[in-house]
Design a protein around this motif. Structure first.
Motif, PDB file in Angstrom:
ATOM      1  N   ARG A  57       0.891  -1.168   0.000  1.00  0.00           N
ATOM      2  CA  ARG A  57       0.000   0.000   0.000  1.00  0.00           C
ATOM      3  C   ARG A  57       0.925   1.212   0.000  1.00  0.00           C
ATOM      4  O   ARG A  57       2.043   1.123   0.497  1.00  0.00           O
ATOM      5  CB  ARG A  57      -0.884   0.061   1.275  1.00  0.00           C
ATOM      6  CG  ARG A  57      -1.937  -1.011   1.424  1.00  0.00           C
ATOM      7  CD  ARG A  57      -2.651  -0.865   2.770  1.00  0.00           C
ATOM      8  NE  ARG A  57      -1.726  -0.859   3.888  1.00  0.00           N
ATOM      9  CZ  ARG A  57      -1.159  -1.938   4.431  1.00  0.00           C
ATOM     10  NH1 ARG A  57      -1.442  -3.133   3.985  1.00  0.00           N
ATOM     11  NH2 ARG A  57      -0.297  -1.825   5.434  1.00  0.00           N
ATOM     12  N   LEU A 107     -10.348   6.498 -10.496  1.00  0.00           N
ATOM     13  CA  LEU A 107      -9.263   5.580 -10.883  1.00  0.00           C
ATOM     14  C   LEU A 107      -8.151   6.199 -11.727  1.00  0.00           C
ATOM     15  O   LEU A 107      -7.222   5.516 -12.118  1.00  0.00           O
ATOM     16  CB  LEU A 107      -9.822   4.367 -11.639  1.00  0.00           C
ATOM     17  CG  LEU A 107     -10.673   3.426 -10.798  1.00  0.00           C
ATOM     18  CD1 LEU A 107     -11.378   2.419 -11.706  1.00  0.00           C
ATOM     19  CD2 LEU A 107      -9.814   2.676  -9.781  1.00  0.00           C
TER      20      LEU A 107
ATOM     21  N   ILE B  14     -16.035   0.331   2.927  1.00  0.00           N
ATOM     22  CA  ILE B  14     -15.106   1.159   2.153  1.00  0.00           C
ATOM     23  C   ILE B  14     -15.373   0.951   0.659  1.00  0.00           C
ATOM     24  O   ILE B  14     -15.435  -0.173   0.185  1.00  0.00           O
ATOM     25  CB  ILE B  14     -13.639   0.745   2.472  1.00  0.00           C
ATOM     26  CG1 ILE B  14     -13.313   0.999   3.940  1.00  0.00           C
ATOM     27  CG2 ILE B  14     -12.670   1.433   1.538  1.00  0.00           C
ATOM     28  CD1 ILE B  14     -12.893   2.391   4.281  1.00  0.00           C
ATOM     29  N   LEU B  15     -15.514   2.047  -0.054  1.00  0.00           N
ATOM     30  CA  LEU B  15     -15.685   1.988  -1.494  1.00  0.00           C
ATOM     31  C   LEU B  15     -14.458   1.325  -2.120  1.00  0.00           C
ATOM     32  O   LEU B  15     -13.340   1.599  -1.711  1.00  0.00           O
ATOM     33  CB  LEU B  15     -15.841   3.416  -2.034  1.00  0.00           C
ATOM     34  CG  LEU B  15     -16.053   3.573  -3.539  1.00  0.00           C
ATOM     35  CD1 LEU B  15     -17.505   3.275  -3.880  1.00  0.00           C
ATOM     36  CD2 LEU B  15     -15.687   4.976  -3.984  1.00  0.00           C
ATOM     37  N   GLN B  18     -11.467  -0.126  -7.595  1.00  0.00           N
ATOM     38  CA  GLN B  18     -10.955  -1.109  -8.559  1.00  0.00           C
ATOM     39  C   GLN B  18     -11.993  -2.199  -8.826  1.00  0.00           C
ATOM     40  O   GLN B  18     -12.213  -2.613  -9.964  1.00  0.00           O
ATOM     41  CB  GLN B  18      -9.658  -1.728  -8.038  1.00  0.00           C
ATOM     42  CG  GLN B  18      -8.542  -0.718  -7.938  1.00  0.00           C
ATOM     43  CD  GLN B  18      -7.276  -1.313  -7.356  1.00  0.00           C
ATOM     44  OE1 GLN B  18      -6.375  -1.699  -8.086  1.00  0.00           O
ATOM     45  NE2 GLN B  18      -7.212  -1.419  -6.035  1.00  0.00           N
ATOM     46  N   LYS B  41      -6.278  -8.679  -1.961  1.00  0.00           N
ATOM     47  CA  LYS B  41      -4.925  -9.214  -2.181  1.00  0.00           C
ATOM     48  C   LYS B  41      -4.802 -10.565  -1.495  1.00  0.00           C
ATOM     49  O   LYS B  41      -5.401 -10.788  -0.440  1.00  0.00           O
ATOM     50  CB  LYS B  41      -3.860  -8.299  -1.567  1.00  0.00           C
ATOM     51  CG  LYS B  41      -3.797  -6.916  -2.110  1.00  0.00           C
ATOM     52  CD  LYS B  41      -2.549  -6.204  -1.548  1.00  0.00           C
ATOM     53  CE  LYS B  41      -2.564  -4.738  -1.891  1.00  0.00           C
ATOM     54  NZ  LYS B  41      -3.139  -3.894  -0.849  1.00  0.00           N
ATOM     55  N   THR B  64      -0.266  -5.949  11.371  1.00  0.00           N
ATOM     56  CA  THR B  64       0.517  -4.719  11.421  1.00  0.00           C
ATOM     57  C   THR B  64       1.053  -4.289  10.066  1.00  0.00           C
ATOM     58  O   THR B  64       1.386  -3.118   9.873  1.00  0.00           O
ATOM     59  CB  THR B  64       1.710  -4.861  12.370  1.00  0.00           C
ATOM     60  OG1 THR B  64       2.478  -6.009  11.962  1.00  0.00           O
ATOM     61  CG2 THR B  64       1.255  -5.039  13.801  1.00  0.00           C
ATOM     62  N   PHE B  65       1.157  -5.238   9.108  1.00  0.00           N
ATOM     63  CA  PHE B  65       1.887  -4.912   7.888  1.00  0.00           C
ATOM     64  C   PHE B  65       1.119  -5.248   6.612  1.00  0.00           C
ATOM     65  O   PHE B  65       0.915  -4.396   5.760  1.00  0.00           O
ATOM     66  CB  PHE B  65       3.237  -5.634   7.927  1.00  0.00           C
ATOM     67  CG  PHE B  65       4.171  -5.270   6.820  1.00  0.00           C
ATOM     68  CD1 PHE B  65       4.395  -3.941   6.471  1.00  0.00           C
ATOM     69  CD2 PHE B  65       4.845  -6.259   6.114  1.00  0.00           C
ATOM     70  CE1 PHE B  65       5.261  -3.610   5.437  1.00  0.00           C
ATOM     71  CE2 PHE B  65       5.716  -5.931   5.076  1.00  0.00           C
ATOM     72  CZ  PHE B  65       5.927  -4.605   4.746  1.00  0.00           C
ATOM     73  N   LEU B  66       0.673  -6.519   6.497  1.00  0.00           N
ATOM     74  CA  LEU B  66       0.029  -6.923   5.236  1.00  0.00           C
ATOM     75  C   LEU B  66      -1.310  -6.211   5.045  1.00  0.00           C
ATOM     76  O   LEU B  66      -1.695  -5.903   3.924  1.00  0.00           O
ATOM     77  CB  LEU B  66      -0.160  -8.444   5.193  1.00  0.00           C
ATOM     78  CG  LEU B  66       1.120  -9.280   5.261  1.00  0.00           C
ATOM     79  CD1 LEU B  66       0.795 -10.762   5.117  1.00  0.00           C
ATOM     80  CD2 LEU B  66       2.121  -8.858   4.184  1.00  0.00           C
ATOM     81  N   ALA B  67      -2.015  -5.974   6.133  1.00  0.00           N
ATOM     82  CA  ALA B  67      -3.284  -5.257   6.046  1.00  0.00           C
ATOM     83  C   ALA B  67      -3.182  -3.946   6.806  1.00  0.00           C
ATOM     84  O   ALA B  67      -2.455  -3.849   7.792  1.00  0.00           O
ATOM     85  CB  ALA B  67      -4.403  -6.097   6.635  1.00  0.00           C
ATOM     86  N   ASN B  68      -3.894  -2.944   6.340  1.00  0.00           N
ATOM     87  CA  ASN B  68      -4.101  -1.726   7.113  1.00  0.00           C
ATOM     88  C   ASN B  68      -5.505  -1.835   7.674  1.00  0.00           C
ATOM     89  O   ASN B  68      -6.486  -1.651   6.950  1.00  0.00           O
ATOM     90  CB  ASN B  68      -3.953  -0.492   6.218  1.00  0.00           C
ATOM     91  CG  ASN B  68      -4.265   0.795   6.971  1.00  0.00           C
ATOM     92  OD1 ASN B  68      -4.716   0.764   8.117  1.00  0.00           O
ATOM     93  ND2 ASN B  68      -4.031   1.923   6.333  1.00  0.00           N
ATOM     94  N   VAL B  70      -7.349  -0.094   9.297  1.00  0.00           N
ATOM     95  CA  VAL B  70      -8.244   1.069   9.218  1.00  0.00           C
ATOM     96  C   VAL B  70      -9.183   0.919   8.015  1.00  0.00           C
ATOM     97  O   VAL B  70     -10.340   1.296   8.062  1.00  0.00           O
ATOM     98  CB  VAL B  70      -7.431   2.379   9.090  1.00  0.00           C
ATOM     99  CG1 VAL B  70      -8.338   3.577   8.876  1.00  0.00           C
ATOM    100  CG2 VAL B  70      -6.562   2.577  10.319  1.00  0.00           C
ATOM    101  N   ILE B  71      -8.661   0.323   6.944  1.00  0.00           N
ATOM    102  CA  ILE B  71      -9.446   0.235   5.707  1.00  0.00           C
ATOM    103  C   ILE B  71      -9.632  -1.197   5.201  1.00  0.00           C
ATOM    104  O   ILE B  71     -10.403  -1.418   4.272  1.00  0.00           O
ATOM    105  CB  ILE B  71      -8.790   1.083   4.577  1.00  0.00           C
ATOM    106  CG1 ILE B  71      -7.299   0.748   4.436  1.00  0.00           C
ATOM    107  CG2 ILE B  71      -8.970   2.573   4.836  1.00  0.00           C
ATOM    108  CD1 ILE B  71      -6.617   1.448   3.270  1.00  0.00           C
TER     109      ILE B  71
END
Lengths: 222, 87
Positions: A57, A107, B14-15, B18, B41, B64-68, B70-71
């Motif tokens: 990200r 996008l 969350i919108l 993609q 992902k 802590t890393f692969l996912a955030n 918050v979103i």
């Protein structure tokens, strides 16, 4: 004042930010992501770019760079930190600022001169502006859509922590047209547009961004 | 080697621009009947041995890393060897 600008692998705007710091009357100190050393600076800028290719990200890998240990510790103790674009993404990934930044709702990468309103001029980085001053600075991002849950948005709005808001057009779908926010203490500011590209007439975008680089000195001597 | 899979998805509220773009392309390609697409992902982590410690560590790195968080939401699961024969 000495303002450090951190370069990460893939940072683009570090040299522009250093120049803006000098144009603003401060001393720019180049800092390196791999060091555990802020070299005694009075404030830190996390500049824009595509650190680590935006892999995983945006800002997620840079957030764990060695120097971020010192940046996060410092920020929690009141060190002024300004994150611009990719730097803003690093600040939300570090949880120094709430919410997150997603792909623009349409996008497409966007690059335009953007009108903003400075709605909080009491932060370390915005005191040179007048309250609700309207400015135009370049905006260039692919993942600038600011999002947060409803409670967080309400808190940011109620506490006056929306530092800058998009005017005329919302370029990326950000909630409430939010372009920049600050933490509770007002020392950490994240901003999606690029004031460092609007500090000299030579490069065409006007001088409206300069206030972000003169505020610290004004505050220190106030 | 044993494999642990971490799936990361944008939170439902969350919108997902993609996923929306993919959904928008389907009718043009002649695919009908799909009402929603969410894009996420998938991470495949290979470790020498499945142990509680190893799984706890992967849980932590996912959070802590692969996912955030918050979103995004994430799910950690051990992939059974039989599933490794992909089509």
């Amino acid at each position: 004042m000495k303002i450090g600008v951190i370069t990460f692998p893939g940072t683009l705007d570090d040299v522009d930010a250093q120049r803006a710091v000098r144009v603003g009357g401060n001393e720019a100190v180049a800092l390196w992501h791999g060091d555990h050393d802020l070299q005694g600076v009075d404030a830190v800028i996390l500049p824009g770019g595509f650190s680590y290719g935006d892999y995983l990200r945006c800002g997620a890998i840079s957030r764990f760079a060695p120097i971020m240990t010192e940046v996060i510790e410092g920020a929690q103790k009141g060190l002024p930190v300004l994150g611009i674009c990719n730097g803003f993404q690093m600040l939300v990934e570090s949880h120094l600022l709430p919410g997150g930044l997603l792909r623009n709702d349409h996008l497409k990468f966007i690059c335009r001169d953007q009108k903003l309103r400075i709605e909080n001029n009491s932060t370390a980085w915005t005191s040179a502006f007048t309250q609700n001053q309207e400015i135009v600075v370049p905006l260039k991002n692919g993942e600038g859509q600011y999002v947060a849950d409803a409670d967080t948005i309400k808190r940011l709005e109620d506490e006056g922590r929306v530092v800058a808001r998009y005017l005329d057009v919302n370029p990326n779908g950000s909630v409430n047209d939010i372009a920049g926010i600050t933490n509770e203490a007002g020392n950490v500011v994240g901003l999606m547009p690029h004031p460092e590209h609007a500090v000299e007439t030579l490069t065409g975008s006007g001088l409206d961004g300069l206030g972000f680089f003169t505020s610290l000195a004004e505050k220190a001597f106030a | 080697m044993p494999r642990v899979v971490v799936d990361v998805m944008p939170k439902p509220e969350i919108l997902d621009p993609q996923g929306k773009a993919v959904l928008g392309a389907l009718p043009r390609l002649g695919f009908t009947g799909v009402t929603e697409v969410r894009q996420g992902k998938r991470f495949e982590l290979e470790i020498p041995e499945i142990t509680d410690d190893a799984l706890a560590q992967i849980e932590k790195l996912a959070e802590t890393f692969l996912a955030n968080t918050v979103i995004e939401n994430y799910v950690v699961r051990v992939e059974e060897p039989a599933q490794e024969k992909a089509k």
